[in-house]
Design a protein around this motif. Structure first.
Motif, PDB file in Angstrom:
ATOM      1  N   MET A 195       0.844  -1.204   0.000  1.00 14.53           N
ATOM      2  CA  MET A 195       0.000   0.000   0.000  1.00 14.53           C
ATOM      3  C   MET A 195       0.876   1.250   0.000  1.00 14.53           C
ATOM      4  SD  MET A 195      -3.308   0.531  -0.022  1.00 14.53           S
ATOM      5  CE  MET A 195      -3.963  -1.025   0.581  1.00 14.53           C
ATOM      6  N   THR A 196       0.676   2.099  -0.994  1.00 16.17           N
ATOM      7  CA  THR A 196       1.483   3.316  -1.080  1.00 16.17           C
ATOM      8  C   THR A 196       0.596   4.522  -0.828  1.00 16.17           C
ATOM      9  OG1 THR A 196       2.532   2.161  -2.917  1.00 16.17           O
ATOM     10  CG2 THR A 196       3.249   4.405  -2.489  1.00 16.17           C
ATOM     11  N   LYS A 197       1.093   5.408  -0.046  1.00 16.89           N
ATOM     12  CA  LYS A 197       0.319   6.609   0.279  1.00 16.89           C
ATOM     13  C   LYS A 197       0.471   7.629  -0.862  1.00 16.89           C
ATOM     14  CE  LYS A 197      -1.844   8.223   4.050  1.00 16.89           C
ATOM     15  NZ  LYS A 197      -2.735   7.434   4.882  1.00 16.89           N
ATOM     16  N   ILE A 198      -0.659   8.185  -1.257  1.00 14.65           N
ATOM     17  CA  ILE A 198      -0.592   9.240  -2.265  1.00 14.65           C
ATOM     18  C   ILE A 198      -0.150  10.535  -1.583  1.00 14.65           C
ATOM     19  CG2 ILE A 198      -1.969  10.650  -3.850  1.00 14.65           C
ATOM     20  CD1 ILE A 198      -3.778   8.234  -4.252  1.00 14.65           C
ATOM     21  N   ASN A 228      -1.777  10.109 -19.683  1.00 15.55           N
ATOM     22  CA  ASN A 228      -1.120   8.807 -19.732  1.00 15.55           C
ATOM     23  C   ASN A 228      -1.298   8.051 -21.036  1.00 15.55           C
ATOM     24  OD1 ASN A 228       0.096   7.971 -16.885  1.00 15.55           O
ATOM     25  ND2 ASN A 228      -1.666   9.303 -16.575  1.00 15.55           N
ATOM     26  N   ARG A 230       6.695   8.513 -19.251  1.00 12.76           N
ATOM     27  CA  ARG A 230       5.330   8.450 -18.749  1.00 12.76           C
ATOM     28  C   ARG A 230       5.255   7.928 -17.318  1.00 12.76           C
ATOM     29  NH1 ARG A 230       1.225   5.509 -17.071  1.00 12.76           N
ATOM     30  NH2 ARG A 230       2.646   3.756 -17.030  1.00 12.76           N
ATOM     31  N   GLU A 231       6.002   6.860 -17.087  1.00 10.88           N
ATOM     32  CA  GLU A 231       5.944   6.242 -15.767  1.00 10.88           C
ATOM     33  C   GLU A 231       6.303   7.243 -14.667  1.00 10.88           C
ATOM     34  OE1 GLU A 231       7.788   2.107 -14.710  1.00 10.88           O
ATOM     35  OE2 GLU A 231       9.019   3.731 -13.938  1.00 10.88           O
ATOM     36  N   ARG A 239       3.562   9.764 -14.074  1.00  9.58           N
ATOM     37  CA  ARG A 239       2.517   9.184 -13.235  1.00  9.58           C
ATOM     38  C   ARG A 239       2.941   9.152 -11.765  1.00  9.58           C
ATOM     39  NH1 ARG A 239      -2.587   9.337 -12.941  1.00  9.58           N
ATOM     40  NH2 ARG A 239      -3.490   7.684 -11.712  1.00  9.58           N
ATOM     41  N   LEU A 240       4.167   8.663 -11.524  1.00 13.58           N
ATOM     42  CA  LEU A 240       4.652   8.596 -10.144  1.00 13.58           C
ATOM     43  C   LEU A 240       4.704   9.984  -9.513  1.00 13.58           C
ATOM     44  CD1 LEU A 240       7.561   5.975 -10.362  1.00 13.58           C
ATOM     45  CD2 LEU A 240       5.228   5.628  -9.575  1.00 13.58           C
ATOM     46  N   LEU A 242       1.198  11.092  -8.580  1.00 11.65           N
ATOM     47  CA  LEU A 242       0.736  10.392  -7.385  1.00 11.65           C
ATOM     48  C   LEU A 242       1.580  10.761  -6.162  1.00 11.65           C
ATOM     49  CD1 LEU A 242       0.241   6.825  -8.904  1.00 11.65           C
ATOM     50  CD2 LEU A 242      -1.570   8.399  -8.261  1.00 11.65           C
ATOM     51  N   PHE A 271      -6.520  11.900 -11.345  1.00 14.55           N
ATOM     52  CA  PHE A 271      -7.414  10.893 -11.912  1.00 14.55           C
ATOM     53  C   PHE A 271      -6.798   9.512 -11.740  1.00 14.55           C
ATOM     54  CE2 PHE A 271      -8.834  14.727 -13.851  1.00 14.55           C
ATOM     55  CZ  PHE A 271     -10.193  14.540 -14.037  1.00 14.55           C
ATOM     56  N   ILE A 272      -7.553   8.625 -11.150  1.00 13.78           N
ATOM     57  CA  ILE A 272      -7.063   7.268 -10.960  1.00 13.78           C
ATOM     58  C   ILE A 272      -8.087   6.309 -11.546  1.00 13.78           C
ATOM     59  CG2 ILE A 272      -6.469   5.499  -9.263  1.00 13.78           C
ATOM     60  CD1 ILE A 272      -5.593   7.787  -7.414  1.00 13.78           C
ATOM     61  N   GLN A 273      -7.663   5.560 -12.552  1.00 11.96           N
ATOM     62  CA  GLN A 273      -8.581   4.572 -13.125  1.00 11.96           C
ATOM     63  C   GLN A 273      -8.347   3.240 -12.442  1.00 11.96           C
ATOM     64  OE1 GLN A 273      -8.423   4.114 -17.386  1.00 11.96           O
ATOM     65  NE2 GLN A 273      -9.863   2.425 -17.353  1.00 11.96           N
ATOM     66  N   ARG A 295      -8.823   3.288  -0.487  1.00 12.39           N
ATOM     67  CA  ARG A 295      -7.798   2.405  -1.054  1.00 12.39           C
ATOM     68  C   ARG A 295      -8.209   2.060  -2.476  1.00 12.39           C
ATOM     69  NH1 ARG A 295      -7.746  -0.287   4.170  1.00 12.39           N
ATOM     70  NH2 ARG A 295      -6.056   0.719   5.309  1.00 12.39           N
ATOM     71  N   ASP A 300      -4.361   1.482  -9.026  1.00 14.20           N
ATOM     72  CA  ASP A 300      -4.185   2.405 -10.134  1.00 14.20           C
ATOM     73  C   ASP A 300      -3.669   1.667 -11.367  1.00 14.20           C
ATOM     74  OD1 ASP A 300      -3.852   4.764 -11.614  1.00 14.20           O
ATOM     75  OD2 ASP A 300      -1.763   4.914 -10.981  1.00 14.20           O
ATOM     76  N   LEU A 334      -2.825   2.828 -14.159  1.00 16.70           N
ATOM     77  CA  LEU A 334      -1.776   3.544 -14.887  1.00 16.70           C
ATOM     78  C   LEU A 334      -0.407   3.463 -14.229  1.00 16.70           C
ATOM     79  CD1 LEU A 334      -3.864   6.592 -15.986  1.00 16.70           C
ATOM     80  CD2 LEU A 334      -3.012   4.758 -17.419  1.00 16.70           C
ATOM     81  N   SER A 335      -0.344   2.919 -13.020  1.00 11.86           N
ATOM     82  CA  SER A 335       0.998   2.672 -12.485  1.00 11.86           C
ATOM     83  C   SER A 335       1.110   1.198 -12.110  1.00 11.86           C
ATOM     84  CB  SER A 335       1.301   3.592 -11.302  1.00 11.86           C
ATOM     85  OG  SER A 335       0.326   3.445 -10.294  1.00 11.86           O
ATOM     86  N   ARG A 366      -0.858  -0.532  -9.009  1.00  8.98           N
ATOM     87  CA  ARG A 366      -0.288  -0.266  -7.692  1.00  8.98           C
ATOM     88  C   ARG A 366      -1.411   0.021  -6.703  1.00  8.98           C
ATOM     89  NH1 ARG A 366       5.054   2.068  -7.310  1.00  8.98           N
ATOM     90  NH2 ARG A 366       4.979   1.937  -9.561  1.00  8.98           N
ATOM     91  N   GLU A 367      -1.263  -0.499  -5.493  1.00  5.29           N
ATOM     92  CA  GLU A 367      -2.272  -0.223  -4.469  1.00  5.29           C
ATOM     93  C   GLU A 367      -1.953   1.098  -3.795  1.00  5.29           C
ATOM     94  OE1 GLU A 367      -3.898  -3.209  -1.846  1.00  5.29           O
ATOM     95  OE2 GLU A 367      -2.748  -4.685  -2.998  1.00  5.29           O
ATOM     96  N   LEU A 368      -2.909   2.014  -3.889  1.00  9.16           N
ATOM     97  CA  LEU A 368      -2.677   3.347  -3.355  1.00  9.16           C
ATOM     98  C   LEU A 368      -3.640   3.624  -2.213  1.00  9.16           C
ATOM     99  CD1 LEU A 368      -2.409   5.246  -6.733  1.00  9.16           C
ATOM    100  CD2 LEU A 368      -0.523   4.535  -5.284  1.00  9.16           C
TER     101      LEU A 368
END
Lengths: 349, 575
Positions: free
Chosen positions: A1-4, A25, A44-45, A48-49, A52, B375-377, B396, B399, B401-402, B405-407
């Protein structure tokens, strides 16, 4: 789990990134990039990172250093999200992260602070000259000693620890543990890329720029050698004298061309100039140019009565050695080659 | 008088003649009983052949025509028109489909295709021998239209009809007109509020003399058919005094624009009803409207971040509503932009299943992106999880597009972007017997070819009662439906197809089975000659033939498809 982390994209904007949140994207940027590969895909990657705000991963990423900013990604971006400039900003941000003193980040983020630091250098030089009663001989002698001292100190106190931090963030923290043999085997990569910037040739239509850059690096390093080791400004040796003239001319004429490019702002790479970019090219130009003039004054015996010309050179030198080299864009020269080196040694076989 | 039949066999520029030997077909049918003329032609539908047919009919005094060509769906009306132009009643024209049914279906067997074509043409000739001249059923039509529902679709339809000089009864069950548009703060892609639009339109229709606005009324009963409906309207109980509790109106057509309901999430769906701060988009909009301070505050709590979850109750993988509700992506974007316009510091998250802000609405998406909305799909089958996190809401989400990944993000508010469902309390469909689709909205006859007409003659549909639309699309469909309704009521008289069922009074002994199967309520029992028999209401019957096979006495037949005709055709085909 990653925190935004939504603050990250705001922070990155202080490093020059803009509009990258417009990215939807599509991946055009990665598709047109001539350096991106299947195993090492960007930008792109990273866009995105960044959106986020996954800081930890960006910190450990070496990809920003893999980009040589041809700008194709920004040209072909349908959303005008400027991925190229984002990559550049990430390099600035990483520079700040690697720097243990924290000055790097402060100077990138705040123009007033940068101006104050530059003015402090001016004040220091004036005070120094004042205490030496504006006499050419001791000033030039101490100036040369300062040069040697500064280079050593900056390298040991700032650059070396920073590279160790970079190594920790990119190699150790992510959990890779390369064998000593790989460190040794990979060393070649480090030097090839440091002195040739070979990878930049992979960008489309980049031969001329690469060549200019190559000449500049060699010229700059030789000038450093001439002034620091052989005391070009003080020597009587005719070979050293002539060689010094040649390399200083190379340095200021190539940088003059780079400055011109930035003013014209036609190509994507020179379109979005931040203070740190201007500072780098202009001060490198001034370094070469003032050194050239000083030596000229020495040769025509005018320096005794015109010590101001050396003081200008010394000011540029101090600003260069104390601000731009340790905390500014100069470090990219080191980080880039070390990034490729680390990349090489952690690469899975 | 004996029939004199002309037969035309079309090559369809090779589409038919490449597989069917049309010369052989002509040879085979040219001597059939009553055939006096037979021709092949490159394109039967072409101008040249149409002119030939015209002169053939006149010169040879033909009383029946057969064209063997493509599907009657394409050119039945073309050749009927040719017959009429030549002075021959159009029901003497019979169509044989030898393209779809012979050449295209049997392109691997030219001989077989030709044989089948011969039989099809012979069968058509057999039918043509029985053909009689028919006159269309003519009925009077009221020059008035009932528009049910005064939302944006109903109002615009009423205005359009009024502009064409039809009398309009605009019927609204609420006391106020406007419907769902009233709940929308900003109607994208413009920047005007729904309330302002309705206010302007309300002022406009008040001035129009052709429009009678009946608020607080609902249709309780309908009698009659296309051209002449009698609607009984009932006043709603909560409606104010002063209006009669019942009204009866007479209209030629009914335009149904009864709108939609917003989907109400189930308790616990994304924490709805169980976690404070989880609201629907509609509720969020009303909260946003109420803000007077400089800081977004809800129940004393400062709102610094909002997550929108899209496709709640729409595009469901498991669940009833598999359709896209079309307007919600844009509505949510607009609400997000309204939020950051009023309160610039707020962080917005859009958790989507892929944005569908199509057309000009894309600009809103672009603007939201530019402002830094995230925006998260998420994957279709892995929706976000919402948890109560002590004053904050934990979201939770995976995403795409990454790399899935669990965000995780902490937010102050979660907005469920709910879609549309068919209006629950709407009994209009039951009253008019309107067919509904699998999505439970009213169904048009054909999505593309007849998009605003229903299977019930004289009843048109517009706006979201037909299926999800944004307001612009609702207005477009309303204008289309208005034109269709106008075409029914404007002439004062309507011509209907004369191909309807008829009753053999001798045989019929009223068992009621025909009425049970009739989808259009076209049969009524009457007492005649001392017994009870079925009577067909010609203006309602659509000639579908459903009643024929269920009649135990074989007392029902269909004009132009009588037992004799069908039997003769079968005889030919089984040769």
């Amino acid at each position: 789990m990653t925190k935004i982390d939504r603050k990250f994209s705001k922070e990155l904007k202080k490093y020059g990134a803009f509009d990258f949140t417009s990215c939807y994207n599509c991946g055009n940027c990665t598709a047109v990039c001539s350096l991106a590969t299947k195993d090492e895909a960007f930008p792109r990657e990273l866009v995105r990172l960044s959106a986020l705000g996954i800081k930890e991963e960006i910190e450990s990423s070496l990809k920003p250093w893999s980009c040589y900013y041809c700008g194709e990604c920004s040209t072909y971006c349908p959303q005008s999200a400027n991925p190229g400039e984002l990559m550049m900003s990430l390099r600035r941000w990483l520079t700040a992260r690697y720097d243990w003193t924290g000055f790097s980040g402060l100077l990138y983020r705040s123009l007033p602070l940068l101006v104050v630091a530059m003015l402090l250098a001016v004040t220091g030089v004036i005070l120094f000259a004042f205490f030496n009663k504006f006499e050419a001989k001791p000033i030039m002698h101490l100036g040369h000693l300062f040069e040697m001292f500064a280079i050593g100190t900056v390298f040991v106190v700032i650059l070396l620890p920073n590279i160790i931090r970079m190594w920790y963030l990119a190699v150790i923290r992510p959990g890779t543990n390369p064998s000593l043999a790989r460190y040794i085997k990979g060393a070649g990569t480090l030097f090839i890329h440091m002195f040739t910037q070979k990878r930049a040739l992979g960008c489309d239509n980049n031969q001329r720029r690469w060549f200019e850059h190559f000449i500049l690096v060699i010229g700059y390093l030789t000038l450093l050698l001439m002034t620091v080791v052989f005391d070009w400004l003080g020597t009587a040796n005719p070979i050293i004298t002539v060689a010094g003239y040649i390399v200083s001319i190379i340095v200021f004429s190539v940088t003059a061309d780079f400055v011109k490019e930035r003013i014209k702002a036609k190509r994507e790479i020179s379109r979005h100039s931040r203070p740190s970019d201007w500072l780098f090219v202009i001060w490198l130009f001034l370094m070469g140019f003032t050194a050239f003039i000083v030596r000229l004054f020495v040769d025509v015996d005018l320096i005794e009565n015109n010590i101001w010309i050396y003081l200008i050179h010394l000011t540029v030198l101090v600003q260069w050695a104390m601000i731009i080299v340790p905390f500014g864009k100069w470090t990219h020269f080191l980080y880039r080659s070390f990034a490729l080196y680390f990349q090489e040694i952690i690469k899975k076989r | 008088m004996d029939k004199r039949i002309g037969v035309y066999i079309c090559a369809c520029g090779g589409n038919i003649s490449d597989y069917v030997n049309i010369e052989k077909v002509r040879e085979a049918v040219k001597d059939e009983n009553a055939v006096v003329l037979s021709k092949t032609t490159m394109f039967a539908c072409g101008d040249a052949n149409q002119k030939d047919m015209d002169s053939d009919i006149k010169e040879n005094n033909l009383s029946g025509i057969v064209v063997a060509s493509c599907s009657p769906k394409l050119h039945l009306s073309t050749f009927r028109a040719v017959s009429e132009r030549a002075g021959l009643n159009k029901y003497n024209y019979v169509h044989a489909n030898i393209r779809e049914q012979a050449s295209w279906a049997h392109s691997d067997n030219k001989e077989g295709a030709t044989q089948k074509a011969i039989l099809l043409v012979k069968a058509a000739i057999a039918k043509a021998r029985h053909a009689v001249s028919l006159e269309p059923i003519r009925i009077k039509s009221q020059n008035s239209v009932a528009v049910i529902g005064a939302g944006i679709a109903g109002i615009k339809a009423a205005q359009a009809l009024s502009a064409m000089n039809d009398l309009v009864y605009l019927i609204e069950k609420e006391e106020k007109i406007g419907g769902s548009l009233l709940k929308i703060n900003t109607v994208a892609p413009e920047t005007v509020s729904g309330e302002a639009i309705i206010k302007r339109l309300s002022g406009e229709i008040a001035k129009e003399q052709n429009i009678t606005l009946l608020t607080g009324y609902q249709v309780a009963e309908s009698k009659g058919n296309i051209g002449d409906f009698t609607l009984k309207l009932q006043k709603n109980l909560q409606s104010g005094e002063g209006n009669p509790s019942e009204r009866v109106i007479n209209v030629g057509s009914v335009l149904v624009a009864t709108g939609f309901d917003s989907y109400t999430p189930k308790s616990g769906e994304y924490g709805f009803g169980t976690i404070p701060g989880v609201v629907t988009l509609e509720h969020f909009n009303s909260l946003l409207r109420k803000q007077k301070e400089k800081v977004f505050t809800v129940d004393g709590k400062k709102i610094k971040s909002v997550a929108f979850i899209y496709c709640v109750g729409s595009r469901q993988i498991k669940g009833e509503n598999s359709y896209c509700s079309r307007y919600c992506c844009t509505a949510a974007l607009r609400s997000a932009l309204d939020t950051t316009e009023k309160f610039p510091g707020i962080d917005i998250y859009h958790l989507t299943r892929g944005m569908r802000s199509y057309g000009k609405q894309e600009l809103l998406y672009k603007e939201a992106n530019k402002r830094g909305d995230l925006f998260i799909q998420f994957p279709d089958r892995e929706p976000p999880v919402i948890e109560d996190g002590d004053g904050e809401i934990i979201v939770r989400v995976k995403d795409i597009l990454s790399g899935k990944r669990e965000l995780e993000a902490n937010v102050d508010m979660v907005v469920l972007v709910t879609g549309m469902v068919s209006a629950k309390g709407d009994n209009t469909g039951a009253i008019f017997k309107l067919p509904r689709g699998r999505d439970n909205f009213y169904n048009e006859i054909h999505m593309k070819l007849r998009p605003v007409e229903t299977a019930i003659d004289g009843i048109t549909i517009a706006g979201c009662c037909q299926g999800p639309k944004n307001s612009m699309e609702s207005v477009n469909s309303a204008l289309a439906a208005a034109i269709k309704s106008h075409s029914i009521v404007s002439k004062g008289e309507l011509e209907l197809e004369p191909i309807v069922a008829f009753v053999d009074e001798m045989k019929c002994s009223w068992c009621g089975k025909c009425l049970q199967t009739c989808p259009f309520n076209a049969i009524t029992p009457i007492d005649k000659g001392g017994k009870r028999i079925a009577e067909i209401t010609n203006s309602v019957c659509k000639g579908c033939g459903m009643c024929l096979p269920v009649c135990p006495e074989d007392a029902l037949e269909l004009i132009s498809f009588t037992n004799k005709e069908i039997e003769d055709m079968i005889d030919v085909l089984s040769q």
